[in-house]
Design an enzyme around this catalytic site. Structure first.
Site, PDB file in Angstrom:
ATOM      1  N   GLU A   1       0.812  -1.213   0.000  1.00 15.29           N
ATOM      2  CA  GLU A   1       0.000   0.000   0.000  1.00 15.29           C
ATOM      3  C   GLU A   1       0.848   1.268   0.000  1.00 15.29           C
ATOM      4  O   GLU A   1       0.520   2.243  -0.664  1.00 15.29           O
ATOM      5  CB  GLU A   1      -0.965   0.010   1.192  1.00 15.29           C
ATOM      6  CG  GLU A   1      -2.071  -1.041   1.109  1.00 15.29           C
ATOM      7  CD  GLU A   1      -2.947  -0.907  -0.130  1.00 15.29           C
ATOM      8  OE1 GLU A   1      -2.917   0.156  -0.777  1.00 15.29           O
ATOM      9  OE2 GLU A   1      -3.648  -1.879  -0.459  1.00 15.29           O
TER      10      GLU A   1
ATOM     11  N   TYR B   1       8.963   9.842  -4.620  1.00 20.24           N
ATOM     12  CA  TYR B   1       8.377  10.212  -3.328  1.00 20.24           C
ATOM     13  C   TYR B   1       9.108   9.510  -2.184  1.00 20.24           C
ATOM     14  O   TYR B   1       8.564   8.660  -1.489  1.00 20.24           O
ATOM     15  CB  TYR B   1       6.886   9.875  -3.299  1.00 20.24           C
ATOM     16  CG  TYR B   1       6.022  10.842  -4.072  1.00 20.24           C
ATOM     17  CD1 TYR B   1       6.464  12.139  -4.353  1.00 20.24           C
ATOM     18  CD2 TYR B   1       4.758  10.477  -4.504  1.00 20.24           C
ATOM     19  CE1 TYR B   1       5.673  13.015  -5.065  1.00 20.24           C
ATOM     20  CE2 TYR B   1       3.961  11.361  -5.223  1.00 20.24           C
ATOM     21  CZ  TYR B   1       4.423  12.630  -5.494  1.00 20.24           C
ATOM     22  OH  TYR B   1       3.634  13.506  -6.203  1.00 20.24           O
TER      23      TYR B   1
ATOM     24  N   TYR C   1      -6.375   6.742   3.460  1.00 24.38           N
ATOM     25  CA  TYR C   1      -6.496   5.665   2.479  1.00 24.38           C
ATOM     26  C   TYR C   1      -5.809   4.375   2.958  1.00 24.38           C
ATOM     27  O   TYR C   1      -6.411   3.291   2.953  1.00 24.38           O
ATOM     28  CB  TYR C   1      -5.895   6.079   1.109  1.00 24.38           C
ATOM     29  CG  TYR C   1      -5.650   4.858   0.276  1.00 24.38           C
ATOM     30  CD1 TYR C   1      -6.689   4.234  -0.388  1.00 24.38           C
ATOM     31  CD2 TYR C   1      -4.382   4.248   0.247  1.00 24.38           C
ATOM     32  CE1 TYR C   1      -6.497   3.046  -1.076  1.00 24.38           C
ATOM     33  CE2 TYR C   1      -4.182   3.065  -0.433  1.00 24.38           C
ATOM     34  CZ  TYR C   1      -5.240   2.469  -1.092  1.00 24.38           C
ATOM     35  OH  TYR C   1      -5.046   1.296  -1.742  1.00 24.38           O
TER      36      TYR C   1
ATOM     37  N   ASP D   1      -9.420   6.344  -3.089  1.00 23.49           N
ATOM     38  CA  ASP D   1      -8.224   6.719  -3.838  1.00 23.49           C
ATOM     39  C   ASP D   1      -8.662   7.339  -5.162  1.00 23.49           C
ATOM     40  O   ASP D   1      -9.849   7.595  -5.364  1.00 23.49           O
ATOM     41  CB  ASP D   1      -7.334   5.486  -4.067  1.00 23.49           C
ATOM     42  CG  ASP D   1      -7.927   4.564  -5.113  1.00 23.49           C
ATOM     43  OD1 ASP D   1      -9.162   4.555  -5.270  1.00 23.49           O
ATOM     44  OD2 ASP D   1      -7.158   3.852  -5.780  1.00 23.49           O
TER      45      ASP D   1
ATOM     46  N   CYS E   1     -13.227   1.535 -15.608  1.00 26.29           N
ATOM     47  CA  CYS E   1     -13.667   2.941 -15.571  1.00 26.29           C
ATOM     48  C   CYS E   1     -12.411   3.819 -15.541  1.00 26.29           C
ATOM     49  O   CYS E   1     -12.144   4.548 -14.597  1.00 26.29           O
ATOM     50  CB  CYS E   1     -14.539   3.178 -14.333  1.00 26.29           C
ATOM     51  SG  CYS E   1     -15.456   4.739 -14.351  1.00 26.29           S
TER      52      CYS E   1
ATOM     53  N   CYS F   1     -17.260   2.046 -21.419  1.00 23.44           N
ATOM     54  CA  CYS F   1     -18.682   2.234 -21.111  1.00 23.44           C
ATOM     55  C   CYS F   1     -19.590   1.305 -21.915  1.00 23.44           C
ATOM     56  O   CYS F   1     -20.636   0.876 -21.438  1.00 23.44           O
ATOM     57  CB  CYS F   1     -19.085   3.687 -21.360  1.00 23.44           C
ATOM     58  SG  CYS F   1     -18.166   4.859 -20.341  1.00 23.44           S
TER      59      CYS F   1
ATOM     60  N   CYS G   1     -19.982  -1.949 -20.026  1.00 23.59           N
ATOM     61  CA  CYS G   1     -19.897  -1.750 -18.584  1.00 23.59           C
ATOM     62  C   CYS G   1     -21.099  -2.375 -17.859  1.00 23.59           C
ATOM     63  O   CYS G   1     -22.246  -2.117 -18.216  1.00 23.59           O
ATOM     64  CB  CYS G   1     -19.837  -0.261 -18.269  1.00 23.59           C
ATOM     65  SG  CYS G   1     -19.641   0.053 -16.502  1.00 23.59           S
TER      66      CYS G   1
END
Length: 348
Positions: A33, A78, A116, A134, A188, A195, A198
Site C-alpha cells: 500500500e 516520493y 487511504y 483513492d 472505468c 462504457c 460496462c
DNA sequence: AAAACGTGGGT
DNA sequence: TACCCAAGTTT
C-alpha cells in the site's frame, strides 16, 4: 448494496493476480500500500518483489540502515515514503514486538499511513468495514453518481468519503475495496473507459448525461517552477570523486548527488568557474568539460530541473572524496543515475 | 490548508 | 509538446 455486489462480481472475473493479493500478512499489505501510493501497479511491482526478498519480515526492514532502504527504493519516487516506511518498521519491530496495529484508528497513527492506507490495511487484513477513497474511487463514484464536486476540494474529500462509506459491503470490505479500485484502474479508466461493455451502464448517471469525460472534476493545476542545476563531477587521478547527501527540506532528501551549483538562470562556463562555490571546491587548477551537448530537462511533478553535468579533472577537491567504485552503492535520484550509467559506460 | 513531494506511461 | 494522472501523506 447492489453496486457493491456488481463491483465484486466484476472483480472476481477480472481482477489482476498480484503477489500481495495472495496474503493477509499485514507487513506485506502495508508494504504494498505504501509503494502504490500515487504509483502504478506496473511501476511498484518489481519494488515489492525486491523488498520482500531483501526484507522478508518487518524485523529485517527495521534492522537495515536508511541508506540501504533508500537504495532499494531508488527510482520509485516520493522518497519520504521510504523514510517513513523505515521509521514505521523500526517502531513496529521495536515498540510493538513486530505486531501491526489492527484497527483503522490505530493504523492511522503510523508515519506514512493516512486515511487511504489505514482503510486499506484494516479492511484487507482485519475485515474492518472502512471504505478506501483513492483516485480510482473518486473517478468511479463521481461518474456513477454524476457528482461534480471537485475531488481535491475539502468539500469533495468529505463528500466522497461519506458516500464511499455508505456503499461498502460490510461482509467483505477488503474484497469490495479492491474491487472498486481495480474496476477504476482497468475498466472505468480516466481516458477511454469501457462504457459500451460496462456492467454499471444501466445506472451510471454520467453515461446517461454524456458527462463521463468531464468527470471527475479537479480544481486548479499546479504551476511548474524552473530551476537551473549545474552538477560538478570531480575526477581525480586517484579515481576519486565527491558525493553529497541532500539534507533538509525539498526534493530527494536522503539521496546523494554530485556537488551542485544552482542558479536562478542559465550560466556559462566562465561564470561557473568564477563562482565562489566553484573556486571554493577546487583549490588547484582544473580542466572542465560539459558532458552532454544539450541541457537535460528533468521533469518532476511541480518543477523542471534544467541540468548540466560538468566533468572537472583536478588533483584535489575541498570535500571528502570517495572512490568511483563506491558511487553506485549510494541511493541517487534518477537524474543522477541516468548520468552515471552513461558516464561510466563511456569511461570504461 | 495549500503546497510540496518523483517517476513514468499514455494521449 | 505539454498535460494528465497514478492504490496519498505530510507540513
Amino acid at each position: 448494496m447492489v453496486l457493491a455486489k456488481q463491483l465484486i462480481y466484476w472483480y472476481l472475473k477480472n481482477k489482476r493476480e498480484l503477489p500481495w493479493r495472495k496474503t493477509k500478512n499485514p507487513y506485506h499489505i502495508w508494504l504494498s500500500e505504501i509503494m502504490l501510493q500515487q504509483t502504478r501497479v506496473a511501476q511498484g511491482l518489481p519494488y515489492f518483489l525486491a523488498f520482500t526478498k531483501e526484507f522478508p519480515t518487518v524485523f529485517d526492514l527495521a534492522k537495515a540502515n536508511e541508506s540501504k532502504v533508500l537504495k532499494l527504493w531508488q527510482g520509485l519516487g516520493y522518497y519520504s515514503r521510504a523514510r517513513n516506511l523505515h521509521f514505521t518498521a523500526k517502531y513496529v519491530a521495536e515498540e510493538l514486538n513486530g505486531v501491526f496495529p489492527k484497527t483503522y484508528k490505530e493504523l492511522l497513527t503510523l508515519k506514512g499511513v493516512g486515511d487511504y492506507t489505514a482503510s486499506a490495511i484494516a479492511s484487507i487484513c482485519y475485515n474492518e468495514p472502512v471504505a478506501v477513497v483513492d483516485g480510482n474511487v473518486y473517478r468511479v463514484l463521481s461518474r456513477f453518481f454524476g457528482i461534480d464536486t471537485p475531488i481535491n476540494s475539502n468539500k469533495g474529500v468529505k463528500e466522497f468519503k461519506e458516500l464511499a462509506q455508505t456503499l461498502i459491503d460490510t461482509s467483505q470490505p477488503g474484497v469490495y475495496n479492491q474491487a472498486i479500485m481495480d474496476f477504476g484502474a482497468l475498466h472505468c479508466k480516466p481516458q477511454n473507459p469501457l462504457c459500451h461493455e460496462c456492467p454499471l451502464a444501466d445506472s451510471c448517471v454520467a453515461l446517461a448525461k454524456n458527462q463521463v469525460k468531464n468527470l471527475p472534476v479537479k480544481e486548479k493545476t499546479i504551476k511548474i517552477k524552473k530551476r537551473y542545476f549545474n552538477y560538478i563531477v570531480p575526477v581525480t587521478p586517484q579515481n576519486e570523486t565527491v558525493l553529497e547527501e541532500r539534507k533538509g527540506k525539498g526534493i530527494w532528501q536522503g539521496l546523494y548527488q554530485f556537488p551542485l551549483i544552482e542558479t536562478t538562470k542559465k550560466i556559462g562556463e566562465k561564470e561557473l568557474i568564477e563562482s565562489k562555490q566553484f573556486t571554493t571546491l577546487f583549490p588547484k587548477e582544473t580542466t572542465i568539460s560539459l558532458f552532454y551537448n544539450k541541457d537535460i530537462v528533468h521533469k518532476l511533478s511541480h518543477q523542471h530541473l534544467i541540468t548540466r553535468f560538468w566533468i572537472v579533472k583536478t588533483e584535489i577537491v575541498n570535500k571528502e572524496m570517495i572512490n568511483w567504485a563506491e558511487v553506485k552503492k549510494h541511493p541517487v535520484p534518477v537524474l543522477i543515475d541516468k548520468f552515471l550509467q552513461e558516464y561510466l559506460n563511456e569511461k570504461s
